[in-house]
Design a protein around this motif. Sequence first.
Motif, mmCIF file in Angstrom:
data_model
loop_
_atom_site.group_PDB
_atom_site.id
_atom_site.type_symbol
_atom_site.label_atom_id
_atom_site.label_comp_id
_atom_site.label_asym_id
_atom_site.label_seq_id
_atom_site.Cartn_x
_atom_site.Cartn_y
_atom_site.Cartn_z
ATOM 1 N N ASP A 148 0.413 -1.257 0.020
ATOM 2 C CA ASP A 148 0.002 -0.019 -0.004
ATOM 3 C C ASP A 148 0.969 1.401 -0.095
ATOM 4 O O ASP A 148 0.503 2.363 0.352
ATOM 5 C CB ASP A 148 -1.105 -0.269 1.300
ATOM 6 N N GLU A 149 2.179 1.185 -0.357
ATOM 7 C CA GLU A 149 3.131 2.308 -0.538
ATOM 8 C C GLU A 149 3.486 2.420 -1.956
ATOM 9 O O GLU A 149 4.708 2.204 -2.468
ATOM 10 C CB GLU A 149 4.196 2.287 0.213
ATOM 11 N N PRO A 150 2.496 2.566 -3.150
ATOM 12 C CA PRO A 150 2.987 2.222 -4.600
ATOM 13 C C PRO A 150 3.933 3.453 -5.042
ATOM 14 O O PRO A 150 4.663 2.998 -5.792
ATOM 15 C CB PRO A 150 1.605 2.322 -5.110
ATOM 16 N N GLN A 151 3.687 4.595 -4.502
ATOM 17 C CA GLN A 151 4.464 5.770 -5.015
ATOM 18 C C GLN A 151 5.969 5.459 -4.557
ATOM 19 O O GLN A 151 6.818 5.804 -5.261
ATOM 20 C CB GLN A 151 3.992 6.935 -4.615
ATOM 21 N N ALA A 152 5.970 5.123 -3.221
ATOM 22 C CA ALA A 152 7.199 5.029 -2.650
ATOM 23 C C ALA A 152 8.049 3.752 -2.966
ATOM 24 O O ALA A 152 9.251 3.755 -3.602
ATOM 25 C CB ALA A 152 7.383 5.100 -0.939
ATOM 26 N N ASN A 153 7.265 2.618 -3.506
ATOM 27 C CA ASN A 153 7.806 1.642 -4.095
ATOM 28 C C ASN A 153 8.506 1.627 -5.386
ATOM 29 O O ASN A 153 9.484 1.404 -5.732
ATOM 30 C CB ASN A 153 6.899 0.457 -3.855
ATOM 31 N N GLN A 154 7.625 2.409 -6.147
ATOM 32 C CA GLN A 154 7.966 2.898 -7.627
ATOM 33 C C GLN A 154 9.381 3.542 -7.679
ATOM 34 O O GLN A 154 10.023 3.378 -8.571
ATOM 35 C CB GLN A 154 6.721 3.515 -8.507
ATOM 36 N N GLN A 155 9.455 4.455 -6.936
ATOM 37 C CA GLN A 155 10.694 5.146 -6.760
ATOM 38 C C GLN A 155 12.003 4.644 -5.853
ATOM 39 O O GLN A 155 13.001 5.207 -6.088
ATOM 40 C CB GLN A 155 10.278 6.786 -6.133
ATOM 41 N N CYS A 156 11.915 3.831 -5.343
ATOM 42 C CA CYS A 156 12.746 3.145 -4.467
ATOM 43 C C CYS A 156 14.006 2.656 -5.471
ATOM 44 O O CYS A 156 13.739 1.742 -5.962
ATOM 45 C CB CYS A 156 12.191 1.824 -3.743
ATOM 46 N N PRO A 157 15.158 3.136 -4.665
ATOM 47 C CA PRO A 157 16.208 2.524 -5.675
ATOM 48 C C PRO A 157 16.530 1.065 -5.844
ATOM 49 O O PRO A 157 17.079 0.440 -6.587
ATOM 50 C CB PRO A 157 17.418 3.602 -5.148
ATOM 51 N N VAL A 158 16.569 0.488 -4.507
ATOM 52 C CA VAL A 158 16.583 -0.852 -4.337
ATOM 53 C C VAL A 158 15.736 -1.696 -5.231
ATOM 54 O O VAL A 158 15.832 -2.768 -5.825
ATOM 55 C CB VAL A 158 16.462 -1.314 -2.885
ATOM 56 N N LEU A 159 14.378 -1.301 -5.081
ATOM 57 C CA LEU A 159 13.242 -2.180 -5.794
ATOM 58 C C LEU A 159 13.601 -2.027 -7.279
ATOM 59 O O LEU A 159 13.334 -3.068 -7.908
ATOM 60 C CB LEU A 159 12.020 -1.594 -5.429
ATOM 61 N N ASN A 160 13.956 -1.011 -7.724
ATOM 62 C CA ASN A 160 14.287 -0.678 -9.052
ATOM 63 C C ASN A 160 15.614 -1.511 -9.627
ATOM 64 O O ASN A 160 15.651 -1.509 -10.856
ATOM 65 C CB ASN A 160 14.265 0.665 -9.460
ATOM 66 N N LEU A 161 16.355 -1.948 -8.754
ATOM 67 C CA LEU A 161 17.519 -2.925 -9.234
ATOM 68 C C LEU A 161 16.936 -4.333 -9.849
ATOM 69 O O LEU A 161 17.545 -4.911 -10.568
ATOM 70 C CB LEU A 161 18.418 -3.256 -8.013
ATOM 71 N N ILE A 162 15.651 -4.707 -9.273
ATOM 72 C CA ILE A 162 14.842 -5.873 -9.752
ATOM 73 C C ILE A 162 14.374 -5.540 -10.830
ATOM 74 O O ILE A 162 13.264 -4.808 -11.219
ATOM 75 C CB ILE A 162 14.140 -6.175 -8.731
ATOM 76 N N GLU A 163 14.714 -6.032 -12.340
ATOM 77 C CA GLU A 163 14.218 -5.625 -13.488
ATOM 78 C C GLU A 163 12.825 -6.077 -13.815
ATOM 79 O O GLU A 163 11.970 -5.463 -14.467
ATOM 80 C CB GLU A 163 15.268 -5.972 -14.649
ATOM 81 N N GLN A 164 12.545 -7.320 -13.503
ATOM 82 C CA GLN A 164 11.378 -7.823 -13.723
ATOM 83 C C GLN A 164 10.105 -7.428 -12.699
ATOM 84 O O GLN A 164 10.583 -7.924 -11.512
ATOM 85 C CB GLN A 164 11.238 -9.376 -13.713
ATOM 86 N N PRO A 165 9.138 -6.702 -12.924
ATOM 87 C CA PRO A 165 8.065 -6.293 -11.922
ATOM 88 C C PRO A 165 7.387 -7.397 -11.231
ATOM 89 O O PRO A 165 7.152 -7.293 -10.090
ATOM 90 C CB PRO A 165 7.103 -5.635 -12.956
ATOM 91 N N GLN A 166 7.292 -8.833 -11.917
ATOM 92 C CA GLN A 166 6.687 -9.679 -11.123
ATOM 93 C C GLN A 166 7.654 -10.209 -10.026
ATOM 94 O O GLN A 166 7.227 -10.846 -9.068
ATOM 95 C CB GLN A 166 6.287 -10.921 -12.070
ATOM 96 N N ARG A 167 8.895 -10.032 -10.178
ATOM 97 C CA ARG A 167 9.787 -10.331 -9.164
ATOM 98 C C ARG A 167 9.816 -9.594 -7.877
ATOM 99 O O ARG A 167 9.868 -10.021 -6.738
ATOM 100 C CB ARG A 167 11.085 -10.550 -9.703
#
Length: 201
Positions: A148-167
């Motif tokens: 329930d933190e979609p905006q923060a998750n979308q901008q997170c530099p660590v989450l963005n290291l994972i290329e595949q959204p489903q992962r």
Amino acid sequence: MPVRLLPETPSQTAGPYVHIGLALAAAGNPSRPEEICNRLAREDAPGEHIQLLGHVYDGNGHLVRDSFLEFWQANHEGIHDPIFDTEKPFNCFGRAATTFDAGEWVLHTVKPGIVNNAAGLPMAPHINVMLFARGINIHLHTRLYFADEPQANQQCPVLNLIEQPQRRETLLAWPCEVDGLRAYRFDIRLQGEGETVFFDF
């Protein structure tokens, strides 16, 4: 004098005995006065109180009923306090174990605030998780983020290291209710379909 090379010490998994020493309640033993347990936040701790719960599954989809987890997180203001004290309203470190019957772990805490990484970029609210279990010689590192933190998750530099959204979705804890109270479910899959993302540290 010749140098004597010693053989490597045999490795050993955490096994079921970790409960006896580190998760006393799960093993049915009395707790100690300075116990590090699954309650990071007392009732008077500031912040949004939440309950986290989940299962651990092996590669065959079976519950791992003797796994042990450690959690490290910031407080509601995004501050890490390295000092553990059972008299404090909130501690940043805690431990939980899956139960032998239902195979579920539970953590009582507050939702963490945003923390900046080493480059000064804000990371989405998250909790660091270490997992110990039978068959695992070196503990596994992962992170729990909040769905329930979609905006923060979308901008997170660590989450963005994972290329595949489903992962990335394997790191999301999903809102739910437990006895009418706000909670999040986070299941960990060690292998196979939907395998949780683990990090090298």
